[in-house]
Structures are given as structure tokens and as C-alpha cells.
Design a protein around this motif. Structure first.
Motif, PDB file in Angstrom:
ATOM      1  N   TYR A  63     132.090  43.341  35.103  1.00 32.29           N
ATOM      2  CA  TYR A  63     132.080  43.693  33.679  1.00 32.29           C
ATOM      3  C   TYR A  63     132.842  44.992  33.453  1.00 32.29           C
ATOM      4  N   ARG A  64     132.614  45.952  34.300  1.00 34.89           N
ATOM      5  CA  ARG A  64     133.258  47.246  34.152  1.00 34.89           C
ATOM      6  C   ARG A  64     134.785  47.146  34.248  1.00 34.89           C
ATOM      7  N   GLU A  65     135.280  46.179  34.984  1.00 37.18           N
ATOM      8  CA  GLU A  65     136.725  46.048  35.177  1.00 37.18           C
ATOM      9  C   GLU A  65     137.455  45.696  33.889  1.00 37.18           C
ATOM     10  N   HIS A  66     136.781  44.977  32.979  1.00 39.77           N
ATOM     11  CA  HIS A  66     137.500  44.486  31.799  1.00 39.77           C
ATOM     12  C   HIS A  66     136.882  44.901  30.480  1.00 39.77           C
ATOM     13  N   CYS A  67     135.723  45.581  30.497  1.00 39.51           N
ATOM     14  CA  CYS A  67     134.995  45.742  29.237  1.00 39.51           C
ATOM     15  C   CYS A  67     135.719  46.633  28.240  1.00 39.51           C
ATOM     16  N   ALA A  68     136.517  47.600  28.693  1.00 42.42           N
ATOM     17  CA  ALA A  68     137.206  48.472  27.742  1.00 42.42           C
ATOM     18  C   ALA A  68     138.155  47.694  26.846  1.00 42.42           C
ATOM     19  N   SER A  69     138.636  46.558  27.316  1.00 35.95           N
ATOM     20  CA  SER A  69     139.601  45.787  26.539  1.00 35.95           C
ATOM     21  C   SER A  69     138.969  45.125  25.316  1.00 35.95           C
ATOM     22  N   ILE A  70     137.633  45.041  25.289  1.00 29.84           N
ATOM     23  CA  ILE A  70     136.983  44.447  24.112  1.00 29.84           C
ATOM     24  C   ILE A  70     136.291  45.509  23.279  1.00 29.84           C
ATOM     25  N   SER A  71     136.569  46.776  23.567  1.00 31.69           N
ATOM     26  CA  SER A  71     136.038  47.869  22.764  1.00 31.69           C
ATOM     27  C   SER A  71     137.112  48.367  21.821  1.00 31.69           C
ATOM     28  N   GLY A  72     136.731  49.236  20.910  1.00 28.03           N
ATOM     29  CA  GLY A  72     137.706  49.883  20.053  1.00 28.03           C
ATOM     30  C   GLY A  72     137.776  49.305  18.669  1.00 28.03           C
TER      31      GLY A  72
ATOM     32  N   SER B  46     130.237  41.859   9.177  1.00 26.94           N
ATOM     33  CA  SER B  46     130.504  41.043  10.364  1.00 26.94           C
ATOM     34  C   SER B  46     130.325  41.916  11.587  1.00 26.94           C
ATOM     35  N   SER B  47     130.162  41.279  12.729  1.00 26.57           N
ATOM     36  CA  SER B  47     130.058  42.015  13.989  1.00 26.57           C
ATOM     37  C   SER B  47     131.332  42.798  14.264  1.00 26.57           C
ATOM     38  N   GLN B  48     132.475  42.202  13.940  1.00 20.51           N
ATOM     39  CA  GLN B  48     133.745  42.858  14.202  1.00 20.51           C
ATOM     40  C   GLN B  48     133.925  44.099  13.332  1.00 20.51           C
ATOM     41  N   ARG B  49     133.541  43.987  12.056  1.00 20.04           N
ATOM     42  CA  ARG B  49     133.661  45.141  11.173  1.00 20.04           C
ATOM     43  C   ARG B  49     132.783  46.288  11.662  1.00 20.04           C
ATOM     44  N   LEU B  50     131.545  45.985  12.054  1.00 16.73           N
ATOM     45  CA  LEU B  50     130.644  47.019  12.551  1.00 16.73           C
ATOM     46  C   LEU B  50     131.218  47.677  13.802  1.00 16.73           C
ATOM     47  N   GLN B  51     131.766  46.862  14.704  1.00 13.21           N
ATOM     48  CA  GLN B  51     132.307  47.424  15.935  1.00 13.21           C
ATOM     49  C   GLN B  51     133.510  48.322  15.653  1.00 13.21           C
ATOM     50  N   ARG B  52     134.390  47.915  14.773  1.00 16.64           N
ATOM     51  CA  ARG B  52     135.545  48.752  14.445  1.00 16.64           C
ATOM     52  C   ARG B  52     135.101  50.094  13.877  1.00 16.64           C
ATOM     53  N   ASP B  53     134.065  50.051  13.021  1.00 13.34           N
ATOM     54  CA  ASP B  53     133.625  51.281  12.386  1.00 13.34           C
ATOM     55  C   ASP B  53     132.926  52.212  13.387  1.00 13.34           C
ATOM     56  N   GLU B  54     132.058  51.667  14.206  1.00  7.97           N
ATOM     57  CA  GLU B  54     131.308  52.492  15.149  1.00  7.97           C
ATOM     58  C   GLU B  54     132.159  52.974  16.316  1.00  7.97           C
ATOM     59  N   ALA B  55     133.227  52.260  16.636  1.00  9.47           N
ATOM     60  CA  ALA B  55     134.066  52.644  17.776  1.00  9.47           C
ATOM     61  C   ALA B  55     134.667  54.031  17.605  1.00  9.47           C
ATOM     62  N   ARG B  56     134.771  54.506  16.360  1.00  9.43           N
ATOM     63  CA  ARG B  56     135.302  55.853  16.114  1.00  9.43           C
ATOM     64  C   ARG B  56     134.460  56.932  16.785  1.00  9.43           C
ATOM     65  N   PHE B  57     133.177  56.625  17.009  1.00  9.74           N
ATOM     66  CA  PHE B  57     132.249  57.627  17.518  1.00  9.74           C
ATOM     67  C   PHE B  57     132.044  57.538  19.030  1.00  9.74           C
ATOM     68  N   PHE B  58     132.740  56.614  19.673  1.00 11.31           N
ATOM     69  CA  PHE B  58     132.617  56.427  21.116  1.00 11.31           C
ATOM     70  C   PHE B  58     134.012  56.489  21.744  1.00 11.31           C
ATOM     71  N   THR B  59     134.064  56.688  23.049  1.00 13.76           N
ATOM     72  CA  THR B  59     135.320  56.526  23.772  1.00 13.76           C
ATOM     73  C   THR B  59     135.319  55.149  24.437  1.00 13.76           C
ATOM     74  N   GLU B  60     136.470  54.771  24.988  1.00 16.17           N
ATOM     75  CA  GLU B  60     136.551  53.458  25.635  1.00 16.17           C
ATOM     76  C   GLU B  60     135.632  53.346  26.840  1.00 16.17           C
ATOM     77  N   ARG B  61     135.225  54.482  27.412  1.00 11.99           N
ATOM     78  CA  ARG B  61     134.340  54.424  28.582  1.00 11.99           C
ATOM     79  C   ARG B  61     132.988  53.817  28.242  1.00 11.99           C
ATOM     80  N   ALA B  62     132.575  53.875  26.973  1.00 18.47           N
ATOM     81  CA  ALA B  62     131.309  53.272  26.565  1.00 18.47           C
ATOM     82  C   ALA B  62     131.424  51.764  26.372  1.00 18.47           C
ATOM     83  N   CYS B  63     132.639  51.240  26.344  1.00 18.73           N
ATOM     84  CA  CYS B  63     132.838  49.791  26.193  1.00 18.73           C
ATOM     85  C   CYS B  63     131.988  49.230  25.047  1.00 18.73           C
ATOM     86  N   LEU B  64     132.000  49.919  23.918  1.00 17.80           N
ATOM     87  CA  LEU B  64     131.109  49.558  22.817  1.00 17.80           C
ATOM     88  C   LEU B  64     131.309  48.123  22.363  1.00 17.80           C
TER      89      LEU B  64
END
Length: 415
Positions: A394-403, A333-351
Motif C-alpha cells: 500500500y505504501r508503495e502506491h498510496c501517494a498517487s491517489i492522494s492530493g 462527493s468523496s472526491q470533492r471532500l478529498q480535494r478540499d482536505e488534501a490542502r491540509f496534508f502532505t502526500e506522505r499522509a496518503c489522504l
């Protein structure tokens, strides 16, 4: 993807290669039709030869040995109808392709990425990376991930300054497929000078067995009838005829067989073996499923993507073999991929990550290519828009949908 051969560049070997014949420009393959297509034109944008000096270990003096001056990067600039947009997508292909990956002449209403994006109001500049298409074919050991990243950095500046076909753009989105995504991530980890990244067919984890099978399809381009007589320097490779339709590229049942024929005979290009230096930039290598867990046992590698500070979007196919972990468990799923890849980014990337169902590695030539294009347009509209007007909001809120704390749920992207 990257490739086998002499990719790990030693300083002494590189200098020797330079002395033997740095700029053997010969034999640029045709980068698609002479007709650039509706709303498009071919361009050559010069970048300084000093990009060749930026290797894993910098090698000052290579530009002098190359005669200094500039290297022309060939590409295809496509603009939407009407007023020029403020946002351009700088698109980079993967190994053994060129700019035609983004500009299909075969059923373009289905498979042409540039047409889909210009219809949405964006400009697209799809290039032939050094060693491909109409760009110079240099000594292949020098064409490393570092050099491709430096070329990208130069092109971003030229697109903003109006030095690519006389069109200037306020905003640049880096778009990559496979090795083109690796290039975008590496450039951004060093400079963060684009406004956003959209990467397909790449992740921070490479699964060893299918990747080894894929790399085994490469052989010297001089042995291939398609490239015979083009005076290619040693070290240029291509995929063996008849291997393009394997499951490492296409998902069974998800493609038109005529697409593979077009891919094999019209899109297939050579690739320089220096690109093998990408390996040091992966985040981890999954080895086997962890007992009692949905995760994998991994060997950790690089943390370079933690230096990316611009919004980043990633798209993989659910049937991707090389980059979805063992048993493709990361692309359920998109959510599973995002959870797994988020380990390699910081919140600043808003992955943000998305999975295209029933697609393999070559997103642009599966039957559901338009699903992937819709996902790309959704992110591009969210993060910037053709006029760049959404950038600040977008920059104001995007970190909240990362991680890694997202709940399972329906995919955010696609039709």
C-alpha cells in the motif's frame, strides 16, 4: 465535537485547579452493559500520570501532585473468532459518549461497529477517554486535547507490547469519531507511531453557525437528572435532555427514532470542559461561499496535520453540518471532500476521504451505518489487513491517489 466553558487553560488557573482537587475520581458513569458482548471483555490499562503534564504549555509537576503512579484507562477489547489478528483498531469516541458508541447493544447487527470489524477479522479496543465512562474523572480543565493525545500514545505502545489484556498486536490503526478523530490527528502529528488513521465526523474546517448551535445544547452535568448524585466536579457538561436528535447529530429521515431514545438514555455521558482547547488545531474556519467559486472564504488556523506521515482515511456524512463547509458544499462527493482536505496534508499522509450519503454526524447510528462500516473495512483491508500483510504494498502506491487533482467520479468506498 468539543465544548464550551473554561476550555482555554491558563497555567496559573490549571495549577490552582490541581491544588483544589486534581483527582476527584468520583462518579464514573457506567460504560455500557455489565456484559461486554460476544467476543469482548472489559479491561483497565494503566498509563503514567505524567500524561497530565503535557498541556499546550507543559506543566511539570502535575503527576507529583496527583500522587504519581498510573491512571487506569477503561476499555472494551473485542477479538474475532479463531486465531488472534495482528491488527487492532484503537477506537476513541466523541464528546458526551464513551466506548458504547462503538459497541451498541441496540440492534447490534446493524449499529455495532466492533462486531462489524471483528467479523472482518480485526481486533477492536474501544476506550473510555479520561473523564468518561469507567476511566478516571479528573479535574476537567486538565483534560485537554494534548492530554488525550498523550494517553493515545501510551496505549499504542501497550497494545504492541501485549500490556492490554495479554494480547500483543503488530499493527495499530487509530480509529476516532469526532473529538476522537481530533485526538488521533493530534497524536499522529506529534508521534506518527500508529500504522494508519481512520477518522469519522471531523475535518480541518469547522462551520461556525451550526457549531455554535450545537455547543448551546451543553449545560452543567450537575443539573441533569441522569447524572445527579454522582459527585461530579464543576466543569463537567452534558447535552440537555431532548437535544440529542437535532440535525447537528442526525440527518432528517436517515435514522430510527428508537435509536435517538437509546442514544439519549443509554449512551449519553458527560464531557470535561478542558476539551475546548481543540480549537487551536483546526486548519481553517469557513465564513461564507466565495463569489463565483465552489470554495469558501476562510480564516486560516493550524497546519498541524501537515506533520502526519501515516496513511489517513476520513469519513463524513453528506448531511454533516459542522464539518462540511458552508451549505455542506464540501461533502457533495468523496472526491470533492478529498480535494478540499488534501490542502491540509502532505502526500506522505496518503489522504483518502469518503462521504456516506444521507448520514449526519453520528455515523454509527444512522440506518446506513453498514455503508460507513464497509468504507472503513475497505480502507483497513487496503492499508493493512487483519494480518498486516498489505502494509508495504500500500505504501508503495498510496501517494498517487492522494492530493487535490482527482477527477469527479463514482465513490471509491461503501458497498
Amino acid at each position: 465535537m468539543a465544548l464550551p466553558g473554561r476550555g482555554r487553560l491558563a497555567v496559573g488557573g490549571a495549577v490552582a485547579a490541581v491544588m483544589i482537587g486534581l483527582l476527584a475520581p468520583g462518579a464514573a458513569a457506567a460504560s455500557g452493559r455489565a456484559d461486554a458482548g460476544p467476543g469482548c471483555r472489559f479491561l483497565d490499562v494503566p498509563v503514567p500520570a505524567s500524561v497530565l503534564e503535557r498541556q499546550i504549555v507543559d506543566l511539570p509537576g502535575l503527576a507529583v501532585l496527583a500522587g504519581g503512579g498510573e491512571l487506569p484507562i477503561h476499555g472494551r477489547l473485542c477479538l474475532p473468532d479463531g486465531e488472534s489478528p495482528k491488527t487492532v483498531m484503537l477506537a476513541q469516541h466523541g464528546s458526551t459518549y464513551n466506548n458504547t458508541y462503538w459497541n451498541s447493544a441496540f440492534e447490534p447487527d446493524v449499529y455495532n461497529f466492533s462486531r462489524a470489524m471483528t467479523d472482518a477479522g480485526y481486533a477492536v479496543f474501544a476506550i473510555d477517554r479520561l473523564g468518561y465512562g469507567g476511566s478516571p474523572r479528573l479535574t476537567p480543565e486538565l483534560l485537554t486535547l494534548e492530554v488525550h493525545a498523550e494517553v493515545t500514545h501510551e496505549l499504542i505502545g501497550k497494545l504492541r507490547a501485549g500490556e492490554a489484556g495479554g494480547e500483543s498486536f503488530d499493527h495499530v490503526i487509530l480509529v476516532g469519531h469526532s473529538y476522537g478523530t481530533a485526538t488521533a490527528w493530534r497524536e499522529s502529528a506529534k508521534y506518527n507511531d500508529a500504522d494508519a488513521i481512520i477518522g469519522t465526523g471531523w475535518s480541518n474546517s469547522v462551520t461556525p453557525v451550526p457549531t455554535a448551535r450545537f455547543l448551546a445544547t451543553y449545560y452543567p452535568a450537575q443539573l441533569d437528572p441522569m447524572f445527579a448524585g454522582r459527585n461530579l466536579p464543576p466543569g463537567y457538561l452534558t447535552m440537555r435532555p431532548g437535544t440529542r436528535g437535532g440535525d447537528y447529530f442526525y440527518a432528517s429521515g436517515g435514522f430510527d427514532p428508537e435509536v435517538v431514545d437509546y442514544d439519549e438514555n443509554e449512551l449519553r455521558d458527560t464531557a470535561p470542559d478542558g476539551e475546548g482547547t481543540f480549537a487551536a488545531r483546526f486548519g481553517a474556519i469557513p465564513l461564507a461561499p466565495a463569489p463565483g467559486s465552489r470554495d469558501d472564504i476562510e480564516v486560516p488556523l493550524s497546519s498541524q496535520t501537515k506533520r502526519i506521515t501515516i496513511p489517513t482515511f476520513q469519513v463524513l456524512g453528506s448531511k454533516e453540518l459542522q464539518f462540511c463547509g458552508t451549505d455542506q458544499n464540501r461533502c457533495t462527493s468523496s472526491q470533492r471532500l478529498q480535494r478540499d482536505e488534501a490542502r491540509f496534508f502532505t502526500e506522505r499522509a496518503c489522504l483518502r476521504s469518503a462521504v456516506t450519503p444521507h448520514s449526519g454526524h453520528i455515523h454509527n447510528f444512522h440506518r446506513n451505518a453498514q455503508f460507513t462500516y464497509a468504507s472503513v473495512r475497505t480502507f483497513a483491508d487496503d492499508v493493512l489487513g487483519p494480518d498486516g500483510g498489505n502494509k508495504d504494498s500500500y505504501r508503495e502506491h498510496c501517494a498517487s491517489i492522494s492530493g487535490a487533482d482527482l477527477d469527479e467520479g463514482p465513490p471509491r468506498f461503501g458497498p
